[in-house]
Design an enzyme around this catalytic site. Structure first.
Site, mmCIF file in Angstrom:
data_model
loop_
_atom_site.group_PDB
_atom_site.id
_atom_site.type_symbol
_atom_site.label_atom_id
_atom_site.label_comp_id
_atom_site.label_asym_id
_atom_site.label_seq_id
_atom_site.Cartn_x
_atom_site.Cartn_y
_atom_site.Cartn_z
ATOM 1 N N GLU A 258 -70.548 -0.428 20.682
ATOM 2 C CA GLU A 258 -70.939 -0.065 22.050
ATOM 3 C C GLU A 258 -72.359 -0.544 22.354
ATOM 4 O O GLU A 258 -72.650 -0.980 23.474
ATOM 5 C CB GLU A 258 -70.838 1.451 22.239
ATOM 6 N N TRP A 261 -72.103 -4.187 23.083
ATOM 7 C CA TRP A 261 -71.630 -4.426 24.458
ATOM 8 C C TRP A 261 -72.803 -4.405 25.436
ATOM 9 O O TRP A 261 -72.905 -5.236 26.342
ATOM 10 C CB TRP A 261 -70.609 -3.368 24.874
ATOM 11 N N TRP A 290 -60.645 -8.047 50.102
ATOM 12 C CA TRP A 290 -60.751 -6.609 49.850
ATOM 13 C C TRP A 290 -60.480 -5.806 51.125
ATOM 14 O O TRP A 290 -60.760 -6.255 52.233
ATOM 15 C CB TRP A 290 -62.152 -6.277 49.334
ATOM 16 N N ASN A 325 -67.369 7.559 29.600
ATOM 17 C CA ASN A 325 -67.102 6.131 29.678
ATOM 18 C C ASN A 325 -65.628 5.806 29.920
ATOM 19 O O ASN A 325 -65.301 4.900 30.691
ATOM 20 C CB ASN A 325 -67.575 5.427 28.400
ATOM 21 N N TRP A 343 -65.315 -4.238 44.385
ATOM 22 C CA TRP A 343 -65.996 -3.650 43.236
ATOM 23 C C TRP A 343 -67.489 -3.450 43.494
ATOM 24 O O TRP A 343 -68.114 -2.563 42.913
ATOM 25 C CB TRP A 343 -65.796 -4.513 41.988
ATOM 26 N N TRP A 366 -68.153 -2.959 36.040
ATOM 27 C CA TRP A 366 -67.383 -3.061 37.281
ATOM 28 C C TRP A 366 -66.630 -4.382 37.371
ATOM 29 O O TRP A 366 -65.475 -4.421 37.816
ATOM 30 C CB TRP A 366 -68.310 -2.868 38.492
#
Length: 436
Positions: A258, A261, A290, A325, A343, A366
């Site tokens: 993590e 990341w 969108w 998360n 987004w 996102w």
């Protein structure tokens, strides 16, 4: 005669211990004046005057002041534009050099460039150091050159490169006697900056090793205290990434992953700055038409979608500034796939609400959910909120905590049926992404 000093500028590194830039400032030999700036450019744009992050930073600054007082020093705290602060300090002191730690976000890069130019005009040096991450910029690259855009090979190289050198702490304590000696200075109040204190915003800085040890087994269960909640402390540097990575490296590979990341997304922002300009990592995804439906977006924001797991997440975020998360992925998928809402709207809302908000990770998360990012979930992967609930909150402990009325007649029906939404998303994405 003006005192001759160096300056250390605290930013996203609100601690004395294991602080790279502070270490180098103190080692340089001159008395070091510590400063912190509540940046008007940032704060004046915040609409919520009970902003939890401002309260968190303010508390961290007070704690930093207490520590500095133990060494007969004091923090210079300003509420102003950074450029104006350095103009003022250049008049009050004979500033030889300014030391700080790197900040990689778009505004910060522009700000630092302007300040470096100003200082150079006064014959003053500007030094900045890596402190926020283990590896940055060009330190983890493909063998033939170029940045990684897929996490797995990036993480392999990251882990291979990791050794004790990168996890070693900076021995700041040895040099704290070189802080500029002065009586304690007055810190502007929150009210003077136009804010009020937000309650309950300081997650404990200490974590239980057992949480990291069991992280792989508990991290996906929102009803369990199975995450470290260190995000906010990493965001504002009240804890050292080297210390946390060292513990993770010794304790739990999943937790360390993590942290990797987080650095991967920082690297993406550095190498592909267009993602910091509101653009999709994959340009084709900017063609998606969108649904800019403000009423639907408001229901998502307020946690009244009719999907209990989604609503629980949004209500937790709105009340606490934190969201688990796993639930971040569920709520983001719902907005971008079920509601087909841009987004960027969700990214901006999380940026406004999350206590641990960090641009690179928020943007990366996102874009991952929307399918537009590097190493993203393919667009046809659409989370089923019911299955996510069954898998990660099967006893509905998390749902009942945040949506106690979900079984009542008063609770809204789902604003869109899952299967209808799934088919619509597949069709809209598929049409937009067809090769021209």
């Amino acid at each position: 005669m003006k005192p001759s000093i160096n300056i250390f500028w605290f930013r996203r590194d609100l601690r004395l211990n294991d602080n790279a830039g502070l270490y180098h400032a103190l080692k340089a030999g001159m008395p070091v004046l510590p400063i912190f700036i509540f940046d008007k450019h940032i704060l004046d744009q915040l609409e919520d005057k009970h902003d939890k992050r401002v309260s968190f930073i303010y508390q961290a600054v007070l704690e930093l002041q207490t520590e500095l007082e133990k060494h007969q020093s004091s923090l210079h705290v300003h509420y102003a534009e950074p450029l104006d602060v350095f103009k003022q300090l250049s008049q009050e002191y004979n500033v030889q050099a300014v030391f700080t730690n790197h900040d990689y976000e778009p505004y910060a890069l522009q700000r630092d460039a302007a300040i470096k130019e100003l200082l150079q005009q006064h014959g003053c040096s500007f030094f900045s150091y890596k402190d926020h991450v283990i590896f940055e910029k060009d330190e983890v690259m493909k063998p033939a050159g170029g940045a990684y855009t897929v996490f797995t090979p990036y993480s392999r190289v990251w882990l291979k490169k990791l050794d004790e050198f990168y996890l070693s702490s900076y021995p700041v304590d040895k040099y704290l006697h070189r802080l500029y000696q002065q009586p304690s200075l007055v810190i502007p109040t929150l009210q003077q900056m136009g804010f009020e204190k937000a309650e309950g915003v300081t997650p404990p800085k200490q974590w239980k090793r057992e949480i990291i040890k069991d992280y792989h087994a508990t991290r996906d269960l929102p009803a369990v205290a199975g995450t470290s909640q260190m995000g906010v402390h990493l965001r504002f540097g009240t804890i050292s990434i080297r210390h946390l990575a060292k513990v993770a490296n010794e304790t739990n590979a999943t937790y360390l992953s993590e942290l990797i990341w987080r650095e991967f997304y920082q690297a993406i922002l550095w190498h592909f700055p267009h993602v910091g300009q509101g653009l999709a990592f994959k340009p084709a995804y900017d063609k998606i038409p969108w649904r800019h439906n403000e009423a639907d977006f408001e229901r998502w924001c307020n946690g009244t979608t009719g999907y209990p797991i989604v609503d629980a997440g949004m209500r937790e975020l709105n009340e606490t500034g934190f969201m688990h998360n796993r639930i971040r992925m569920v709520t983001a998928s719902f907005l971008t796939k079920h509601l087909l809402i841009d987004w960027r709207w969700g990214e901006a809302y999380f940026a406004q609400k999350l206590l641990d908000y960090e641009f690179a990770s928020n943007n990366g998360g996102w874009q991952w959910a929307a399918g537009s990012g590097c190493d993203a979930a393919p667009y046809f992967r659409i989370f089923n909120p019911y299955l996510q609930t069954k898998k990660f909150d099967k006893d509905l402990v998390y749902v009942r905590k945040w949506v106690p009325e979900f079984e009542d007649f008063s609770y809204p029906k789902p604003m869109v049926e899952h299967e209808v939404a799934r088919k619509r998303a597949l069709q809209v994405y598929g049409e937009a992404l067809k090769p021209s």
